[in-house]
Design a protein around this motif. Structure first.
Motif, short mmCIF file in Angstrom:
data_model
loop_
_atom_site.label_atom_id
_atom_site.label_comp_id
_atom_site.label_asym_id
_atom_site.label_seq_id
_atom_site.Cartn_x
_atom_site.Cartn_y
_atom_site.Cartn_z
N HIS A 200 0.85 -1.10 0.13
CA HIS A 200 -0.17 -0.06 0.12
C HIS A 200 0.81 1.19 0.07
O HIS A 200 1.83 1.34 0.75
N SER A 201 0.45 2.07 -0.86
CA SER A 201 1.17 3.42 -1.18
C SER A 201 2.80 3.10 -1.32
O SER A 201 3.35 2.68 -2.17
N LEU A 202 3.82 3.58 -0.35
CA LEU A 202 5.01 3.40 -0.48
C LEU A 202 5.19 1.80 -0.71
O LEU A 202 6.02 1.46 -1.46
N GLY A 203 4.42 1.10 0.00
CA GLY A 203 4.69 -0.61 0.00
C GLY A 203 4.35 -1.12 -1.38
O GLY A 203 5.05 -1.93 -1.80
N ALA A 204 3.36 -0.28 -2.26
CA ALA A 204 3.29 -0.63 -3.50
C ALA A 204 4.57 -0.17 -4.35
O ALA A 204 4.75 -1.13 -5.29
N LEU A 205 5.11 0.88 -4.29
CA LEU A 205 6.29 0.91 -4.94
C LEU A 205 7.40 0.06 -4.72
O LEU A 205 8.04 -0.45 -5.59
N LEU A 206 7.59 -0.54 -3.49
CA LEU A 206 8.60 -1.49 -3.25
C LEU A 206 8.26 -2.78 -3.64
O LEU A 206 9.09 -3.63 -4.25
N ALA A 207 6.87 -3.00 -3.49
CA ALA A 207 6.53 -4.77 -4.08
C ALA A 207 6.69 -4.46 -5.75
O ALA A 207 7.29 -5.50 -6.26
N TYR A 208 6.28 -3.54 -6.17
CA TYR A 208 6.59 -3.33 -7.86
C TYR A 208 7.97 -3.39 -8.08
O TYR A 208 8.38 -4.24 -9.12
N ARG A 209 8.75 -2.86 -7.48
CA ARG A 209 10.26 -2.68 -7.74
C ARG A 209 11.01 -3.99 -7.65
O ARG A 209 11.83 -4.53 -8.17
N LEU A 210 10.44 -4.53 -6.45
CA LEU A 210 10.96 -6.03 -6.07
C LEU A 210 10.51 -6.99 -7.44
O LEU A 210 11.50 -7.72 -7.85
N ALA A 211 9.45 -7.17 -7.67
CA ALA A 211 9.02 -7.87 -8.89
C ALA A 211 9.65 -7.62 -10.21
O ALA A 211 10.08 -8.64 -10.76
N VAL A 212 10.07 -6.28 -10.49
CA VAL A 212 10.80 -5.93 -11.63
C VAL A 212 12.15 -6.46 -11.51
O VAL A 212 12.65 -7.05 -12.51
N ASP A 213 12.73 -6.34 -10.38
CA ASP A 213 14.27 -6.74 -10.33
C ASP A 213 14.43 -8.39 -10.19
O ASP A 213 15.28 -8.69 -10.93
N ILE A 214 13.57 -8.80 -9.37
CA ILE A 214 13.59 -10.39 -9.45
C ILE A 214 13.26 -10.97 -10.78
O ILE A 214 14.09 -12.04 -11.24
N GLU A 215 12.51 -10.46 -11.39
CA GLU A 215 12.25 -10.93 -13.00
C GLU A 215 13.24 -10.63 -13.86
O GLU A 215 13.62 -11.72 -14.51
N ARG A 216 13.85 -9.48 -13.61
CA ARG A 216 14.93 -8.98 -14.45
C ARG A 216 16.09 -9.85 -14.31
O ARG A 216 16.90 -10.15 -15.53
N ASP A 217 16.22 -10.33 -13.24
CA ASP A 217 17.38 -11.16 -12.93
C ASP A 217 17.28 -12.58 -12.75
O ASP A 217 18.01 -13.52 -12.64
N GLY A 218 15.95 -13.09 -13.57
CA GLY A 218 15.87 -14.32 -13.76
C GLY A 218 15.39 -15.28 -12.41
O GLY A 218 15.61 -16.32 -12.08
N GLY A 219 14.96 -14.54 -11.15
CA GLY A 219 14.66 -15.20 -9.98
C GLY A 219 13.45 -15.81 -9.99
O GLY A 219 12.69 -16.03 -11.11
N GLU A 220 13.01 -16.30 -8.99
CA GLU A 220 11.91 -17.03 -8.51
C GLU A 220 10.78 -16.13 -8.38
O GLU A 220 10.48 -15.36 -7.32
N VAL A 221 9.98 -15.58 -9.63
CA VAL A 221 8.90 -14.47 -9.44
C VAL A 221 7.85 -14.85 -8.62
O VAL A 221 7.27 -15.80 -8.69
N PRO A 222 7.04 -13.81 -8.28
CA PRO A 222 5.79 -13.73 -7.67
C PRO A 222 4.63 -14.31 -8.71
O PRO A 222 4.97 -13.93 -9.79
N VAL A 223 3.49 -14.93 -8.13
CA VAL A 223 2.59 -15.28 -9.16
C VAL A 223 1.59 -14.02 -9.10
O VAL A 223 0.43 -14.28 -10.07
#
Length: 263
Positions: free
Chosen positions: A92-115
């Motif tokens: 929520h709010s700042l938390g949404a920004l952080l969750a979004y950037r985590l998803a971006v970085d994990i996928e970009r580096d070939g990590g285990e992505v969220p569903v």
């Protein structure tokens, strides 16, 4: 009381047998305590809430003031928690920004992505213009953030609680002020939520998330302002649970980088 699972994440109810997991990220100035009741709202999901430096039992730690280093630290902590179960991110709010950037970085580096990525009260191209607030003395700063609607009423009306929250809130708003959107997309489905009277978001801006994902699950608007979430947590948790059940076992884009071969 929260049950520590590590320095960065806490849960009120560990559920090692739950089929799915949700990592939740609080608003600016917020703490894990504000969201631990979500554990009871999602009986079939293990809910872990992020506890950032500078609040509650981590109050002695210096809060982060830049997005990149915080997302990097959160990613290290998050990946240490992963155990092969499907997981979602919600903020929520700042938390949404952080969750979004985590998803971006994990996928970009070939990590285990969220569903699934759930975002609330924030859209990536509409960052709150808070730069002018940061140098203000405390009294004027509090007045200004009240006007912006990013300070919960229960905090702003309690002088002792306000004094405890202010350092983390200032640091978190510095994160928001310094964030620069790069248009990054995520491969997982995205569900967006917001308050109809949220002063930090123009009407219709949550629909902009459709351009950031191949599977946009829609934008749900609820009565209330920036902290509408307090009154509608049950409805949002139920919606997230429904989306989680639908994504589990799906062979969509969100699953293509999961490490099915990990021990």
């Amino acid at each position: 009381m929260p049950c520590p699972t590590g320095r960065w994440f806490a849960t009120a109810d560990p559920r090692p047998d739950a089929a799915r997991r949700l990592f939740l990220f609080p608003h600016a100035g917020g703490s894990a305590a504000s969201y631990l009741r979500w554990c009871a709202l999602l009986p079939d999901v293990e809910v872990l809430v992020a506890q950032l430096p500078g609040r509650q039992e981590r109050r002695a730690e210096e809060p982060y003031r830049r997005t990149g280093p915080l997302v990097e630290a959160l990613r290290t902590a998050l990946e240490a928690e992963l155990d092969g179960r499907p997981y979602a991110l919600f903020g929520h709010s700042l938390g949404a920004l952080l969750a979004y950037r985590l998803a971006v970085d994990i996928e970009r580096d070939g990590g285990e992505v969220p569903v699934l990525l759930g975002v609330s009260g924030w859209a990536p191209e509409r960052v709150l213009p808070v730069e002018a607030l940061l140098p203000l003395p405390d009294a004027r700063f509090v007045t200004a953030v009240r006007r912006f609607g990013v300070l919960p009423a229960e905090v702003s009306e309690d002088p002792e609680l306000l004094a405890l929250v202010l350092p983390a809130l200032r640091a978190d708003l510095a994160l928001v002020a310094g964030y620069r959107d790069d248009g990054a997309r995520v491969g997982c489905p995205v569900a967006a939520y917001g308050g109809r009277a949220d002063p930090t978001l123009e009407r219709g801006r949550l629909s902009e998330w459709a351009a950031r994902t191949p599977v946009f699950l829609g934008a749900s608007a609820f009565p209330g302002g920036h902290f509408y979430l307090a009154d509608h947590a049950i409805a949002i948790a139920s919606d997230l649970a429904r989306h989680l059940q639908r994504t589990e076992g799906d062979d969509s884009i969100a699953h293509r980088k999961r490490h099915d071969s990990r021990p």
